[in-house]
Design an enzyme around this catalytic site. Structure first.
Site, PDB file in Angstrom:
ATOM      1  CD  GLU A 173      -3.039  -1.051   2.224  1.00 54.91           C
ATOM      2  OE1 GLU A 173      -2.899  -0.234   3.160  1.00 54.91           O
ATOM      3  OE2 GLU A 173      -4.002  -1.837   2.167  1.00 54.91           O
ATOM      4  CD  GLU A 292      -4.035  -5.810   2.943  1.00 59.51           C
ATOM      5  OE1 GLU A 292      -4.938  -5.119   3.476  1.00 59.51           O
ATOM      6  OE2 GLU A 292      -2.829  -5.558   3.052  1.00 59.51           O
TER       7      GLU A 292
END
Length: 512
Positions: A173, A292
Site C-alpha cells: 500500500e 487483501e
C-alpha cells in the site's frame, strides 16, 4: 416468489480454477500471531508454541497460500530481527500498529507452521524504510541453496534446505499516506522496478507482485497503476488490489452488492494493465493479485479502535479490529468469492485478510477456545469445492436498486465444473424473500444432486446473528432440501432462502 434463471455451457470457459484464489493473510498485527496462531502454554500448544486448535481450523478453512508478515507492519520491518536464536532477537517498536514486537515468531517459525498447515508463503519485502539491497538479501537468505554468507546463515539457524518461497510482494500500500515510507507513484515505480530486477537476478524462478492502489476510492487510483506499471510491467507478474466492504447505516442493498463493486474494481485495473501493455508493446500476462479483501467495518475502526491504538501506551499484541461477523457479512463474503471466480481470467491470486482474530474467519481467546466465524463457511466450502474450470454464467434475475451500484440482480452466481462434478455457488441478495432459481444445464447436463447447503439466519434468529466465544455454533450451513433435477439432467430448480449463500454440487451427466 422471486425468480431467476441461470444458463451455463461447458464450452464457455472463463479460466481454469486457480487454488491461489483461496489465499489468506497473517500480519504481525493485533492478535493475529501472538495468542492467534502462536501461544506457548495454551492447552493445545505443541512444543513449537503453535496452537493445535487454531491449526486444525486453518486446515479446515483450506487456504492455499498465506501473505506474510504484512501489511502495514512490513514497511518498518527489519527481517534480520526475526531470525537467529530467539534469546538474541531484539524487541522493537512497531509504529505501524503502535505495538511492541518481540520477534518471538519469525521467518523460520512461520515457515514451520506454514508447512504444518499445508500452505505456501507469500512473502512481503519492506520498500517503505528499506529497499533493493535488503529485499535481495532476504531472498538470498530464504532461497539460495548454500555457499554464501546469507544462505549459510540460514543453514546455521537450522534450515538446511532453502525455504523456496515463490511469491514475493514488493512492499505494501505504498500509495497510502498512512504507510511508513509512503511514496508517489513515480518514486515507488522506480524503486519497485530496480528491486524487481535484482530479485529476479538472485532467483529467476520467483513471481513478483507490485503494489497497486489501496482501494478504488484513492484519489490517485488509475494513475497510480498506470505510472507504476510503466516502470515495472516487464519485470513483475502481478499487480495488487485491496478491497474492503462494510454495511453503511440504512444501505444494506449496497453492502449486499459488494461483489458488483469488486467486479468493477477488477475491470478498471485490467483496463489499465491492457493500456500499458499496448503502449509499451508488451505481450505477457500480468495478473491481478487481490491480496487483501474482506468485510471490514472501517468506520468503527476509525471511530473506536484507533483511540486505544494511539493512546500513548505500547502493548504487545493488543486487540485490534476483531470484527464479529454476522449472517449478512457471510453472505457478502460468499458473493466476493463468486466475484473472484467470475474474474478468474484476470485475477491470478487472492488473499482473504486476515486469518485469525484480525478481521478474520477464525477467532481465538488466550488460554481459551478457537472457533469459526460466520465468514469461515463460504470460504472453506468454496476453497474445497471449486475445481476444474470456471464456466461463464448468464443470469436473468429479478433486481433491485442500490444506492451505490444502481440496478443489481438479486441472484449472484458462479459455476465450476470438472468431468465428474458441477458446482453452483449462489447468493440470494433479497433480505426478505426466498427466490426460485432455475438453472439451465442443457450445455452441461447433470446426473444427480450430490449435496446442497445454505447459510442464512438461523431459525428464531436474524441477519445479525453471530458466532462468539459463548455461542460458537449459532450460524452454520444447513442442508438445502428444496433442490430438484429434471430426468434429462438439463434443468435444476433451487429455492434459495432469503439473504443466503448456498452451494449445490451435482454429478456431471458423463460421470453419472
Amino acid at each position: 416468489m422471486l425468480h431467476a434463471r441461470l444458463s451455463i455451457s461447458r464450452d464457455d470457459v472463463v479460466a481454469p480454477v486457480s487454488p491461489q484464489l483461496f489465499g489468506s493473510f497473517v500480519e504481525h498485527m493485533g492478535r493475529a500471531v501472538y495468542t492467534g496462531i502462536y501461544e506457548p502454554g495454551h492447552p493445545t500448544a505443541g512444543a513449537d508454541g503453535f496452537r493445535q486448535d487454531v491449526l486444525d481450523l486453518v486446515r479446515e478453512l483450506n487456504p492455499s497460500l498465506i501473505r506474510y508478515p504484512g501489511g502495514n507492519f512490513v514497511s518498518g520491518f527489519r527481517w534480520e530481527d526475526s531470525v537467529g536464536p530467539r534469546a538474541e532477537r531484539p524487541t522493537r517498536l512497531d509504529v505501524a500498529w503502535h505495538s511492541v514486537e518481540t520477534n518471538e515468531v519469525g521467518l523460520h517459525e512461520f515457515a514451520g507452521w506454514a508447512a504444518a498447515a499445508g500452505v505456501e508463503i507469500m512473502q512481503a519485502v519492506n520498500l517503505g524504510t528499506r529497499g533493493i539491497m535488503d529485499a535481495a538479501a532476504l531472498l538470498e537468505y530464504s532461497n539460495h541453496p548454500a555457499g554464501t554468507a546469507l544462505s549459510d546463515q540460514r543453514r546455521a539457524n537450522g534450515q538446511t534446505e532453502p525455504f523456496g518461497i515463490r511469491v514475493w510482494c514488493l512492499g505494501n500500500e505504498m500509495d497510502g499516506p498512512w504507510q511508513i515510507g509512503h511514496k508517489t507513484a513515480e518514486e515507488y515505480g522506480r524503486l519497485a522496478a530496480e528491486t524487481a530486477r535484482v530479485m529476479k537476478w538472485v532467483d529467476p524462478t520467483i513471481e513478483l507482485v507490485v503494489a497497486g492502489s489501496s482501494n478504488a476510492e484513492m484519489p490517485t487510483f488509475g494513475n497510480w497503476e498506470r505510472t507504476v506499471l510503466e516502470h515495472t510491467i516487464e519485470l513483475v507478474d502481478h499487480i495488487s488490489l485491496h478491497a474492503y466492504y462494510e454495511e453503511k447505516p440504512g444501505d444494506l442493498g449496497s453492502f449486499l452488492a459488494s461483489g458488483v463493486g469488486l467486479d468493477r474494481f477488477i475491470g478498471d485495473v485490467a483496463t489499465v494493465i491492457d493500456e500499458v501493455a499496448v503502449s509499451q508493446g508488451i505481450d505477457r500476462f500480468i495478473g491481478i493479485s487481490v491480496d487483501e479483501w474482506n468485510v471490514w467495518y472501517q468506520t468503527r475502526f476509525n471511530e473506536v479502535d484507533k483511540e486505544p491504538l494511539f493512546s500513548g501506551e505500547w502493548n504487545t499484541h493488543p486487540r485490534l479490529i476483531e470484527d464479529e461477523y454476522n449472517v449478512s457479512d457471510a453472505v457478502v463474503v460468499g458473493s466476493l468469492l463468486i466475484s473472484l471466480l467470475r474474474n478468474s481470467d484476470r485475477v491470478s491470486m487472492a488473499n482473504l485478510a486476515q486469518l485469525v482474530n484480525v478481521i478474520a474467519p477464525i477467532r481465538s481467546e488466550p488460554n481459551g477456545p478457537a472457533w469459526r466465524q460466520t465468514t469461515f463457511f463460504p470460504f472453506a466450502r468454496t476453497a474445497a469445492a471449486a475445481r476444474g474450470d470456471v464456466l461463464a454464467v448468464t443470469i436473468h434475475s429479478d433486481s433491485y436498486e442500490s444506492a451505490q451500484y444502481g440496478t443489481v440482480d438479486l441472484v449472484d452466481a458462479a459455476v465450476t465444473a470438472t468431468n465428474e462434478e458441477i458446482v453452483l455457488f449462489l447468493v440470494n441478495r433479497s433480505a426478505t424473500d426466498p427466490l426460485t432459481l432455475e438453472v439451465d444445464l442443457a450445455g452441461a447436463p447433470a446426473g444427480s444432486v450430490l449435496s446442497a447447503e445454505s447459510l442464512f439466519a438461523p431459525e428464531g434468529g436474524d441477519r445479525f446473528s453471530t458466532n462468539a466465544v459463548d455461542h460458537q455454533d449459532t450460524v452454520q450451513p444447513v442442508p438445502l432440501t428444496d433442490v430438484t433435477l429434471s430426468d434429462d439432467g438439463e434443468l435444476a430448480t433451487v429455492v434459495l432462502p432469503a439473504l443466503s449463500w448456498s452451494i449445490v454440487r451435482l454429478t456431471a451427466r458423463s460421470a453419472a
